[in-house]
Design a protein around this motif. Sequence first.
Motif, PDB file in Angstrom:
ATOM      1  N   ARG A  34       0.840  -1.207   0.000  1.00 17.76           N
ATOM      2  CA  ARG A  34       0.000   0.000   0.000  1.00 17.76           C
ATOM      3  C   ARG A  34       0.872   1.253   0.000  1.00 17.76           C
ATOM      4  O   ARG A  34       1.944   1.291   0.610  1.00 17.76           O
ATOM      5  CB  ARG A  34      -0.917   0.004   1.235  1.00 17.76           C
ATOM      6  N   TRP A  35       0.382   2.289  -0.710  1.00 21.44           N
ATOM      7  CA  TRP A  35       1.086   3.567  -0.685  1.00 21.44           C
ATOM      8  C   TRP A  35       1.154   4.067   0.747  1.00 21.44           C
ATOM      9  O   TRP A  35       0.163   4.045   1.482  1.00 21.44           O
ATOM     10  CB  TRP A  35       0.368   4.599  -1.545  1.00 21.44           C
ATOM     11  N   THR A  36       2.342   4.540   1.139  1.00 19.30           N
ATOM     12  CA  THR A  36       2.571   4.978   2.515  1.00 19.30           C
ATOM     13  C   THR A  36       3.467   6.206   2.516  1.00 19.30           C
ATOM     14  O   THR A  36       4.380   6.324   1.688  1.00 19.30           O
ATOM     15  CB  THR A  36       3.240   3.855   3.336  1.00 19.30           C
ATOM     16  N   VAL A  37       3.191   7.127   3.421  1.00 16.76           N
ATOM     17  CA  VAL A  37       4.066   8.277   3.640  1.00 16.76           C
ATOM     18  C   VAL A  37       4.997   7.924   4.796  1.00 16.76           C
ATOM     19  O   VAL A  37       4.547   7.726   5.924  1.00 16.76           O
ATOM     20  CB  VAL A  37       3.270   9.545   3.973  1.00 16.76           C
ATOM     21  N   ASP A  58      -2.519  12.568  -3.037  1.00 17.40           N
ATOM     22  CA  ASP A  58      -3.663  12.913  -3.867  1.00 17.40           C
ATOM     23  C   ASP A  58      -4.785  11.951  -3.514  1.00 17.40           C
ATOM     24  O   ASP A  58      -4.534  10.781  -3.183  1.00 17.40           O
ATOM     25  CB  ASP A  58      -3.306  12.787  -5.357  1.00 17.40           C
ATOM     26  N   THR A  59      -6.015  12.417  -3.590  1.00 16.73           N
ATOM     27  CA  THR A  59      -7.134  11.537  -3.274  1.00 16.73           C
ATOM     28  C   THR A  59      -7.350  10.476  -4.338  1.00 16.73           C
ATOM     29  O   THR A  59      -8.025   9.479  -4.098  1.00 16.73           O
ATOM     30  CB  THR A  59      -8.432  12.351  -3.088  1.00 16.73           C
ATOM     31  N   GLY A  86       5.435   5.104   9.396  1.00 20.15           N
ATOM     32  CA  GLY A  86       4.675   5.240   8.168  1.00 20.15           C
ATOM     33  C   GLY A  86       3.224   5.579   8.421  1.00 20.15           C
ATOM     34  O   GLY A  86       2.611   5.092   9.379  1.00 20.15           O
ATOM     35  N   ILE A  87       2.666   6.433   7.572  1.00 21.41           N
ATOM     36  CA  ILE A  87       1.247   6.780   7.616  1.00 21.41           C
ATOM     37  C   ILE A  87       0.617   6.267   6.330  1.00 21.41           C
ATOM     38  O   ILE A  87       1.048   6.636   5.231  1.00 21.41           O
ATOM     39  CB  ILE A  87       1.038   8.291   7.751  1.00 21.41           C
ATOM     40  N   ASP A 135      -5.427   6.715   4.709  1.00 21.39           N
ATOM     41  CA  ASP A 135      -5.897   7.501   5.850  1.00 21.39           C
ATOM     42  C   ASP A 135      -5.862   8.993   5.530  1.00 21.39           C
ATOM     43  O   ASP A 135      -6.782   9.741   5.888  1.00 21.39           O
ATOM     44  CB  ASP A 135      -5.039   7.208   7.086  1.00 21.39           C
ATOM     45  N   LEU A 136      -4.784   9.439   4.863  1.00 17.71           N
ATOM     46  CA  LEU A 136      -4.706  10.838   4.451  1.00 17.71           C
ATOM     47  C   LEU A 136      -5.761  11.141   3.384  1.00 17.71           C
ATOM     48  O   LEU A 136      -6.374  12.206   3.391  1.00 17.71           O
ATOM     49  CB  LEU A 136      -3.317  11.153   3.897  1.00 17.71           C
TER      50      LEU A 136
END
Length: 351
Positions: free
Chosen positions: A53-56, A109-110, A76-77, A81-82
Amino acid sequence: MFRKKTHRYYTPQGIEKVIQPYSDNHDGWYTNFITKNVEMVLDVDIDQMNDNRWTVFLNVRVENQRGKLLGVCGVGIIMSDLQKLFVQYEKRYKIKINLVNKDGLVQVDTHTINIETTYHSGQLLSQSEEYVFIPRKNGFIVTSYISDLDWYLVVQNSVPEYRTAFFNGAFGAGVFLAFVIIFLSAYFLLWKGEKNQNSHVSQVSVTDPLTGLYNRNYFKEIYGERGIFNTTRYKSITVFDIDFFKEANDRLDGDAVLKYVTSCAKSIFGEQDELFRWGGDEFTVLMVQPLQDAYDLCRRFATEVENNRQVTVSVGVTEVRLSDTIKKNYYRAAQGCYLVKEMGGNGVKRS
């Protein structure tokens, strides 16, 4: 957590993988981070350990007291969630929200398809931490540089009647505060982890002061004992102890004996293997060599110790079975060691 010395990547569940930045493209994040020579950096990436999954990620340098790099620690976030947070404001104010890096590349980006594929013009980005308003034929664009993150907040609006609502502060305060709260939480988790780690290290030593070797506490911290090896690096495990050490301690300098045996072990097993003082006169070695080669090295080690004509060692060596727990692997080697001792010591048993 990534340790530079071993290239191991750890999560709260244990060792996940061995980082290979020069052969695995996905591990290039480490090289990119180090070459920037910064204390921390935000990085958007696919998390292989979390269903891709994409994660920050918030990555931070970990250094010793002399400033030497020990590794990289991060939190990681999850991107989704963002995205849920941003969607609420996009729908409410009929806007589009992005977080972009200094090159204008979209980081948040959403719509997932836009992440790290879409750019904003550099002409729109200014290193001003104040909101920069750019009017357009229909609506406007607002940008703001977030120095702590080294990212830009970019908001696009194509419905003029929502302009007043935005500049009344409802959106600006809401989304920015929410985003800051999320990253403050990440900072807190990182700080808490570092504090707990420092507290743990100060209370429980992970090195043996006499021999300089890592001890059993370190082994448990890194590998656990009930789990399994999550790496294929080690092919064999060895357990040895000093024969009749109590008697040797009475007639010789026990500390000198331990140092001598440790010196022999270091000279035979080499830097690729990991040597631990397990407790008392017992030691454990994680070996990269397959069983037969490991057995041959153990025989050389036993002979090297015997050459001193003061003490001997009993050695057990076994193949690492990844399907078994670490504890079971250890006990197979230990049983070999104990069998040698029962036979009078000074030998090697493989199983």
